[in-house]
Design a protein around this motif. Structure first.
Motif, PDB file in Angstrom:
ATOM      1  N   PRO A 139      55.869  32.066  35.706  1.00 22.25           N
ATOM      2  CA  PRO A 139      54.780  32.990  35.277  1.00 22.25           C
ATOM      3  C   PRO A 139      54.716  33.434  33.895  1.00 22.25           C
ATOM      4  O   PRO A 139      55.866  33.744  33.639  1.00 22.25           O
ATOM      5  N   ARG A 140      53.691  33.408  33.426  1.00 25.21           N
ATOM      6  CA  ARG A 140      53.509  33.719  32.082  1.00 25.21           C
ATOM      7  C   ARG A 140      53.544  35.415  31.843  1.00 25.21           C
ATOM      8  O   ARG A 140      52.403  35.892  31.355  1.00 25.21           O
ATOM      9  N   ALA A 141      54.376  36.277  32.451  1.00 30.19           N
ATOM     10  CA  ALA A 141      54.090  37.615  32.654  1.00 30.19           C
ATOM     11  C   ALA A 141      54.115  38.228  31.187  1.00 30.19           C
ATOM     12  O   ALA A 141      54.748  37.621  30.345  1.00 30.19           O
ATOM     13  N   GLY A 142      53.113  39.009  31.043  1.00 37.87           N
ATOM     14  CA  GLY A 142      53.011  39.847  29.772  1.00 37.87           C
ATOM     15  C   GLY A 142      51.885  39.119  28.836  1.00 37.87           C
ATOM     16  O   GLY A 142      51.616  39.927  27.774  1.00 37.87           O
ATOM     17  N   LEU A 143      51.610  37.940  29.123  1.00 41.71           N
ATOM     18  CA  LEU A 143      50.638  37.296  28.158  1.00 41.71           C
ATOM     19  C   LEU A 143      49.317  37.883  28.386  1.00 41.71           C
ATOM     20  O   LEU A 143      48.614  37.936  29.549  1.00 41.71           O
ATOM     21  N   ARG A 144      48.466  38.172  27.393  1.00 42.55           N
ATOM     22  CA  ARG A 144      47.230  39.078  27.585  1.00 42.55           C
ATOM     23  C   ARG A 144      46.167  37.882  26.902  1.00 42.55           C
ATOM     24  O   ARG A 144      46.416  37.720  26.023  1.00 42.55           O
ATOM     25  N   VAL A 145      45.099  37.622  27.690  1.00 47.64           N
ATOM     26  CA  VAL A 145      44.245  36.631  27.455  1.00 47.64           C
ATOM     27  C   VAL A 145      42.894  36.851  27.640  1.00 47.64           C
ATOM     28  O   VAL A 145      42.538  37.773  28.430  1.00 47.64           O
ATOM     29  N   ALA A 146      42.061  36.470  26.878  1.00 52.88           N
ATOM     30  CA  ALA A 146      40.577  36.773  26.954  1.00 52.88           C
ATOM     31  C   ALA A 146      40.042  35.645  27.467  1.00 52.88           C
ATOM     32  O   ALA A 146      39.954  34.712  27.100  1.00 52.88           O
ATOM     33  N   ALA A 147      39.456  35.785  28.933  1.00 54.83           N
ATOM     34  CA  ALA A 147      38.660  34.832  29.494  1.00 54.83           C
ATOM     35  C   ALA A 147      37.484  34.377  29.192  1.00 54.83           C
ATOM     36  O   ALA A 147      36.578  35.365  28.725  1.00 54.83           O
ATOM     37  N   GLN A 148      37.285  33.169  28.341  1.00 48.49           N
ATOM     38  CA  GLN A 148      35.927  32.791  28.158  1.00 48.49           C
ATOM     39  C   GLN A 148      35.386  31.804  29.094  1.00 48.49           C
ATOM     40  O   GLN A 148      35.778  30.608  29.134  1.00 48.49           O
ATOM     41  N   TYR A 149      34.506  32.086  29.738  1.00 45.74           N
ATOM     42  CA  TYR A 149      33.718  31.208  31.068  1.00 45.74           C
ATOM     43  C   TYR A 149      33.078  30.146  30.082  1.00 45.74           C
ATOM     44  O   TYR A 149      33.010  28.886  30.673  1.00 45.74           O
ATOM     45  N   GLY A 150      32.221  30.521  29.112  1.00 46.74           N
ATOM     46  CA  GLY A 150      31.247  29.453  28.670  1.00 46.74           C
ATOM     47  C   GLY A 150      30.080  29.594  29.389  1.00 46.74           C
ATOM     48  O   GLY A 150      29.926  29.593  30.415  1.00 46.74           O
ATOM     49  N   CYS A 151      29.151  29.758  28.685  1.00 43.09           N
ATOM     50  CA  CYS A 151      27.674  30.158  29.091  1.00 43.09           C
ATOM     51  C   CYS A 151      27.299  29.302  30.352  1.00 43.09           C
ATOM     52  O   CYS A 151      26.695  29.728  31.308  1.00 43.09           O
ATOM     53  N   HIS A 152      27.389  28.073  30.212  1.00 49.10           N
ATOM     54  CA  HIS A 152      26.932  27.005  30.810  1.00 49.10           C
ATOM     55  C   HIS A 152      27.568  26.828  32.365  1.00 49.10           C
ATOM     56  O   HIS A 152      27.116  26.510  33.351  1.00 49.10           O
ATOM     57  N   ALA A 153      28.474  27.709  32.437  1.00 47.15           N
ATOM     58  CA  ALA A 153      29.383  27.821  33.732  1.00 47.15           C
ATOM     59  C   ALA A 153      28.524  28.664  34.556  1.00 47.15           C
ATOM     60  O   ALA A 153      28.669  28.599  35.709  1.00 47.15           O
ATOM     61  N   LEU A 154      28.382  29.853  33.955  1.00 51.06           N
ATOM     62  CA  LEU A 154      27.791  31.103  34.836  1.00 51.06           C
ATOM     63  C   LEU A 154      26.098  30.952  34.832  1.00 51.06           C
ATOM     64  O   LEU A 154      25.699  31.674  35.888  1.00 51.06           O
ATOM     65  N   ARG A 155      25.184  30.512  33.897  1.00 43.00           N
ATOM     66  CA  ARG A 155      23.755  30.637  33.662  1.00 43.00           C
ATOM     67  C   ARG A 155      23.293  29.328  33.652  1.00 43.00           C
ATOM     68  O   ARG A 155      23.678  28.410  32.650  1.00 43.00           O
ATOM     69  N   PRO A 156      22.035  29.396  34.143  1.00 44.56           N
ATOM     70  CA  PRO A 156      21.341  30.215  35.019  1.00 44.56           C
ATOM     71  C   PRO A 156      21.973  29.959  36.263  1.00 44.56           C
ATOM     72  O   PRO A 156      22.377  28.990  36.777  1.00 44.56           O
ATOM     73  N   SER A 157      22.313  31.287  36.880  1.00 50.28           N
ATOM     74  CA  SER A 157      23.194  31.300  38.050  1.00 50.28           C
ATOM     75  C   SER A 157      22.914  30.509  39.043  1.00 50.28           C
ATOM     76  O   SER A 157      23.699  29.828  40.147  1.00 50.28           O
ATOM     77  N   ASN A 158      21.410  30.224  39.402  1.00 53.78           N
ATOM     78  CA  ASN A 158      21.020  29.448  40.599  1.00 53.78           C
ATOM     79  C   ASN A 158      21.350  27.761  40.233  1.00 53.78           C
ATOM     80  O   ASN A 158      21.387  27.226  41.189  1.00 53.78           O
ATOM     81  N   VAL A 159      21.155  27.609  39.223  1.00 51.94           N
ATOM     82  CA  VAL A 159      21.891  26.240  38.536  1.00 51.94           C
ATOM     83  C   VAL A 159      23.291  25.985  38.802  1.00 51.94           C
ATOM     84  O   VAL A 159      23.755  25.052  39.211  1.00 51.94           O
ATOM     85  N   ALA A 160      23.939  26.802  38.170  1.00 54.03           N
ATOM     86  CA  ALA A 160      25.402  26.735  37.871  1.00 54.03           C
ATOM     87  C   ALA A 160      25.874  27.337  39.323  1.00 54.03           C
ATOM     88  O   ALA A 160      27.199  26.251  39.833  1.00 54.03           O
TER      89      ALA A 160
END
Lengths: 278, 442, 580
Positions: A139-160
């Protein structure tokens, strides 16, 4: 578990580490990846011709369908593009018949049997958090990261159909499995700026840098990415800056490390990588 | 399909306005698996202020300082009113549960009182409401002076600040409008840092920008010299989106006086904040959302007792099944009800709608008639368990429930009880729903 | 004359042969010089225009020096063997084509050494060499057959792998292939004729037996008729055994030293059987002489024209492969890159492997624009660099070339798959730079040249002229249908959630409208006003507006449509004045 791997154009040419690490991680998790000769997902053609875009996308789907496989893509933009094409085909019968004609020339057809999945939900839902958790050895304990989903993974939600587009949790769950900590950052759901780089480079850079600054101010040591476009945009937005800035780290690399895979097999040769030395 | 996507649930909530959100939250809190269909766009029109019941009777426009006293009066005079059918203790619990969930999702509310509060609006009027976001409560506290018994009191000196280019909010206009009631109001205008070259500003962009420390500090530095002897500062609702608590606290610390936001005209930051927080609540409680989908067909299986929902707007379509269904589709703007030449219909199942006998009776002659319009009291009638009735006056389906503004016999806009209606009926209906499901499963 | 085969010595006047040989050699050398000088003259890419000729020559000298004396020499030797001789890159990609190519390369080279240069090479290496002895008879036929089989295989592969895509026309290559076939055909025919020819028999008999008397030579003739395929029209098999016995003795005495049985010439011998009935006629017409002339002059013609056809790749590709091997990771100076691009234009043999695997090939097919395909793009890149594209003055060509160049996704497959190892990605990037400099940038850029209002006015002005079918309904169904935007209540949510407008704070990169205003223009029926809008073109397609619209408008989908529509409609009223 078996998928046709759709890498798209960007990963093989600009971010081979994503291909390497995706293959390494999925191999370890027992997923079989089949390589078919796909073409461009169609995204660039959306600005020229809706129909050409759909034809290009549908050809990929038809090729996967012929092989009897679902499509797995690690590229968020390809994911969005292929799923958009499906929604256009379904809502517009006239378009569908024209596209079918175009495909028939090659003796292939789209009937909608093939599912298009992004890597993250396949990890989180299909393989499942339990299997992933069991695979984590370092486990990479202690590492802090910012999760970047990417727009087209999420939106529009009905398509994705990926996650709640306003309050997604999939990526955070996956990050926690590796022992790392996802930070809460206000600009998380903003665009990375990449799509408008050709038309308005200064604005694109500005958008990217605002996100990076936000992630940094929120305590992140790395941008955790799942899309080659975001990943490369973050890197290039920081290329000219004098201060050592925040790195982009592919989720597959993070997971691979946590699973105890060696750095080389994950394409992690970069010495400044924040996970090194932990 | 290789990806496992769950498609059967305990509860399907149709609608994602305040009532749908509340129903999904309460169902999930009770441990029921839940899918919710609807965009949540209605929430964007909310001010973030949670009305319970401010006006009764609507025709007289009488405002109440205590919403619970108003509820008691309502129960006496309009026992059919949906709010009158929920006991006040439950309403209290429902509100507490609702704002606690929002607080966990980053949208903190001031502790709920027994009384209604007065809040300054962006057009300089005072609005009576119940639940007030923490970032707005300093203004309500200051306005308490107006209601203070005995001593004729005026609220403390207050600086209202606006931003050049933010058209939806004018500090000067508010101060002018309120000059006689709040003489201590003064106003000032600043350039929003970093946006000096931008002709037209949008509140959400400023709110996002204020979530970065640098912009925040520069803004505070611009306001500080204008403070004078002001004892509090009012701003348009721009103090952050997801991080409003942190931004608000930074402003109070930086300015050394209480700071409050004035809700901007919908749709703006308050709606975006509320929607963001509600979606976070749904995510955290595992509610599956189908935001851009709609229900094309809803059918019930008499043998298995389950409902089948066919969804539109999802590529490939989607079919889900649920053991219970909650209609929270709203009235006309939410498209829960459809009006045409033949009258008013319920949009999904064609349930009978309690409505005026003819179109002529829909509206009063005078649009501004204080007694309101009959059409605004149209809606579904339910049994005691919040189940809409069919033509024969029996529940249309044993586990079909209706909550919120689709219910008949209320005119929430005029009674200023929109959130109260949504939250209270959702609470009560989910209690019934849970009883039904548990009863069925033994 | 040392170069020529012995038969040429005997048949052809020395001066004629020499003149023709040296003339075609001179043409070939001059051609090679001219063609290779282009590698230092032609400029592809803005950065190439910044380097001078002397810098490029300097880079060549430095590169050659480091290649020969530097640490990369082993790499280069390896490339020489594996890449150039064994065609490793092609082997890795398409084995049948590799086989075809290798057959041609090997057959042609061996024919050249063993046969064309026999006096220079074969005779020196193999003291007992005679062209009519085994195994040389067989080998010559074999080498020729390898070339023929190679060519056939390549054409078959091309047919088998036809993609439905337009391939680049290459008439000179076809002509050269015909010429090569002609050389082989005349060679085989000449050999076949000589096998069957009584005239040739008598000529040889005179020299080695001292007589041409048919009666005296009767036993030898019988043997040569029955075992060596000479078509004597006055002899009929079977021959008496004593005659044959005597004939064999004569054969052993005078002929066997130089002549093996011709049946091992597995092509020429069967052909000679076919020719047998007309041999007398051919003898009379001195076919041995004119076939030889045709054969030799076809070779000279091939030599002289080689630099000017696609077969020049036989020179350019090896050089390109060796240049690749000379620098690690393809790291070249600007001058080196410039020359490499020009070299690439020559080294491409239009094999079409890139086209077949091109990521955007389906788009090329559907848009009917071959300039999306690498091989066409390479030709266009060359045409732009040498000014032909601009001189043609055809706007539509320029537009299509630009469309192709900017739809390329830089996936790198063409570079990866190129059997000649060309760095095509670098070439495309350079080509896009040239296009932009020539006033043909990406749509997102040329649209910016005018404000939205000016575009709308241009559309209005052109309204009468364009009667072409309105593409709206099929290519932009949403923006053509009021129902998709009439519900807009101008609530500003789209603008509030738009990251582009939110970050659009500096005057130099600001957008002109907001999503909400774009929707409003549509509601007002002013769609043309949106087509050139920066908001439309700078939209990040992040789908925040669409996801959040309380009325469910597909704002982003509409934005995408408007761009496609703009590319089409503004493209039609756009003028391109190529810079002189």
């Amino acid at each position: 578990m078996k998928y046709a791997l759709f890498l798209g154009c960007k990963i093989p040419s600009r971010l081979p580490a994503y291909e390497l690490s995706t293959r390494a991680v999925l191999l370890r998790l027992g997923v079989t990846l089949v390589d078919l000769e796909f073409n461009c997902c169609g995204y660039p053609a959306r600005n020229v011709s809706r129909e050409a875009f759909v034809v290009a996308a549908a050809r990929n789907l038809a090729i996967a369908e012929r092989a009897g496989l679902d499509v797995l893509t690690p590229c968020t933009c390809c994911f969005g593009s292929l799923r958009h094409a499906i929604s256009f085909l379904e809502e517009d019968p006239e378009l569908r018949s024209r596209v079918s004609q175009a495909l028939a020339v090659e003796g292939i057809a789209w009937s909608g049997k093939t599912e298009v999945e992004h890597l993250l939900p396949v990890l989180a839902r299909t393989i499942g958090v339990d299997a992933l958790g069991a695979a984590v050895r370092a486990p990479r304990a202690g590492l802090r990261v910012a999760a970047q989903y990417g727009c087209h993974a999420l939106r529009p939600s009905n398509v994705a159909r990926f996650d709640n587009p306003l309050a997604p949790t999939t990526f955070e769950t996956l990050i926690r499995l590796t022992g790392a900590t996802p930070v809460d950052w206000p600009r998380q759901l903003d665009c990375c700026g990449d799509p408008l780089h050709e038309s308005n480079a200064p604005l694109s850079e500005h958008i990217a840098r605002a996100k990076i600054a936000d992630a940094k101010a929120s305590g992140a040591e790395a941008m955790c990415t799942a899309c080659p476009h975001c990943h490369l945009r973050f890197d290039s937005a920081q290329a000219g800056s004098p201060k050592p800035s925040i790195r982009s780290l592919l989720y597959t690399q993070l997971l691979g490390l946590a699973m105890g895979l060696d750095e080389k097999s994950l394409g992690l040769e970069c010495p400044e990588s924040p996970i090194r030395g932990r | 399909m290789t990806g496992e996507r769950r498609n059967s649930f305990d509860v399907a909530v149709i609608g994602a306005g305040m009532a749908g959100m509340a129903a999904a939250l309460f169902a999930a809190q009770r441990g029921l698996s839940c899918i919710q269909v609807g965009s949540g766009g209605g929430v964007l029109f909310a001010s973030g202020l949670l009305d319970l019941l401010a006006v009764h009777p609507a025709a007289e426009g009488r405002q109440w300082q205590s919403p619970f006293a108003a509820l008691a009066a309502l129960a006496r005079e309009q026992p059919d009113h949906p709010l009158a059918r929920v006991d006040p203790a439950s309403i209290r619990t429902a509100f507490e549960t609702f704002v606690t969930a929002l607080g966990e999702a980053g949208l903190a509310y001031a502790p709920l009182d027994e009384r209604n509060r007065k809040v300054l609006t962006s057009i300089g009027t005072l609005k009576t409401t119940f639940g007030v976001p923490l970032s707005m409560v300093a203004g309500a506290n200051a306005l308490d002076a107006l209601d203070a018994p005995n001593t004729p009191n005026t609220p403390p000196r207050c600086l209202l600040v606006d931003f050049r280019g933010l058209r939806e909010f004018s500090a000067r206009q508010i101060a002018t409008t309120l000059a006689d009631r709040w003489p201590g109001l003064c106003h000032g205008r600043i350039e929003f840092p970093g946006f000096e070259d931008v002709p037209e500003l949008y509140a959400a962009h400023l709110a996002r920008a204020l979530e970065t420390g640098e912009t925040r500090d520069r803004t505070i530095a611009l306001i500080r010299p204008m403070l004078g002897d002001a004892q509090l500062v009012g701003l348009p609702t721009v103090l952050g989106l997801g991080r409003c608590r942190e931004v608000h606290a930074a402003f109070e610390a930086g300015l050394g006086v209480p700071v409050f936001e004035i809700p901007t005209m919908p749709t703006s930051v308050p709606g975006l904040r509320l929607l963001g927080a509600l979606e976070t609540v749904m995510s955290a409680r595992g509610v599956r959302r189908r935001r851009l989908a709609s229900v094309r067909a809803l059918a019930f299986d008499a043998n298995t007792g389950t409902a089948t929902l066919d969804l539109d707007g999802v590529p490939g379509g989607e079919r889900v099944s649920a053991r219970a269904v909650v209609l929270a589709t709203g009235r006309f703007s939410g498209r829960g009800l459809t009006a045409d030449r033949g009258g008013v219909r319920e949009s999904i199942l064609g349930l009978p709608v309690h409505q005026p006998a003819s179109r002529e009776a829909w509206h009063q002659r005078d649009f501004l008639d204080p007694s309101g319009h009959a059409i605004n009291r149209a809606g579904l009638r339910t049994d005691d368990a919040w189940r809409p009735l069919d033509m024969s006056g029996k529940p249309a389906w044993p586990r079909l429930f209706a909550v919120g503004s689709i219910l008949a016999d209320q005119d929430w806009m005029r009674s200023k009880c929109g959130s109260g209606l949504a939250i209270a009926t959702a609470w009560a209906a989910m209690q019934q729903l849970a009883d039904q499901l548990h009863g069925n499963t033994g | 004359m040392a170069l020529a085969a012995t038969s040429v010595k005997k048949t052809m006047p020395h001066t004629l042969f020499h003149t023709a040989l040296y003339a075609s050699l001179a043409l070939c050398v001059l051609g090679l010089l001219w063609r290779s000088s282009a590698w230092f003259r032609v400029r592809v890419g803005p950065d190439a225009r910044a380097v001078t000729l002397s810098q490029r020559l300097g880079a060549l000298l430095r590169g050659t020096a480091t290649a020969l004396f530097g640490a990369r020499v082993l790499h280069i030797l390896g490339a020489c063997f594996l890449d150039v001789l064994l065609l490793r890159r092609l082997f890795a990609r398409e084995k049948p084509r590799w086989l075809g190519h290798l057959l041609i390369l090997a057959g042609f080279t061996l024919l050249l050494l063993m046969h064309a240069f026999e006096a220079l090479v074969t005779v020196k290496l193999f003291p007992g060499y005679e062209s009519t002895l085994a195994p040389y008879l067989f080998l010559r036929n074999l080498f020729g057959a390898m070339v023929v089989a190679g060519i056939a295989l390549l054409y078959f592969e091309r047919w088998r792998r036809r993609t439905g895509l337009v391939s680049v026309r290459r008439p000179m290559a076809a002509a050269f292939a015909v010429l090569l076939g002609f050389v082989l055909a005349t060679g085989y025919l000449l050999e076949a004729h000589k096998i069957a020819s009584p005239q040739a028999f008598y000529r040889m008999a005179k020299r080695y037996s001292g007589t041409t008397d048919p009666g005296e030579l009767m036993p030898l003739r019988a043997v040569w008729a029955s075992e060596f395929g000479v078509a004597f029209d006055d002899l009929k098999e079977p021959f008496a055994s004593n005659v044959m016995e005597r004939g064999r003795q004569m054969h052993d005495a005078d002929c066997a030293g130089c002549h093996a049985k011709p049946a091992s010439a597995f092509v020429s011998y069967p052909v000679s059987r076919l020719l047998a009935p007309v041999t007398a006629l051919l003898d009379k017409g001195r076919a041995d002489i004119w076939l030889l002339y045709l054969h030799v002059f076809a070779c000279f013609l091939g030599l002289a024209t080689l630099p000017f056809t696609r077969f020049f790749h036989a020179v350019a590709v090896p050089i390109s492969l060796l240049v690749n091997a000379s620098a690690p990771n393809r790291a070249f100076s600007a001058a080196g890159r410039a020359s490499r691009r020009a070299l690439a234009l020559d080294a491409c043999l239009r094999c079409g492997i890139c086209d077949a695997h091109c990521s955007v090939a389906p788009l090329a097919r559907h848009l009917g624009n071959p300039y999306l395909l690498p091989s066409h793009k390479l030709v266009a890149t060359g045409a732009l660099a040498n000014g032909r594209l601009l001189r043609s003055g055809r706007e539509s060509d320029g537009f299509r070339v630009a469309e192709g160049a900017f739809l390329c996704t830089d996936c790198g497959r063409c570079t990866n798959d190129c059997p000649a190892g060309l760095d095509l990605e670098d070439l495309w990037q350079a080509g896009r730079g040239d296009l932009a400099a020539a006033g043909l940038p990406a749509p997102a850029q040329w649209v910016r040249a005018l404000p939205a209002l000016a575009w709308a006015e241009a559309l209005e002005a052109a309204a009468g002229q364009h009667t072409a079918t309105d593409p709206d309904a099929s290519c932009a169904p949403l923006s053509a249908d009021r129902r998709s935007f009439s519900r807009c209540v101008q609530c500003q949510t789209c603008t509030n959630v738009c990251p582009v407008v939110a970050q659009s704070i500096a005057a130099d990169h600001r957008v002109d409208l907001t999503p909400q205003k774009v929707m409003n223009l549509l509601r007002l029926g002013l769609r043309d006003l949106t087509l050139g809008s920066r908001m439309v073109w700078d939209c990040a397609t992040c789908y925040q507006c669409q996801e959040n619209c309380p009325e469910g408008l597909r704002v982003t989908d509409i934005m995408c449509e408007l761009r496609a529509l703009a590319a089409h409609r503004l493209g039609a009223v756009r003028s391109w004045k190529a810079p002189s």
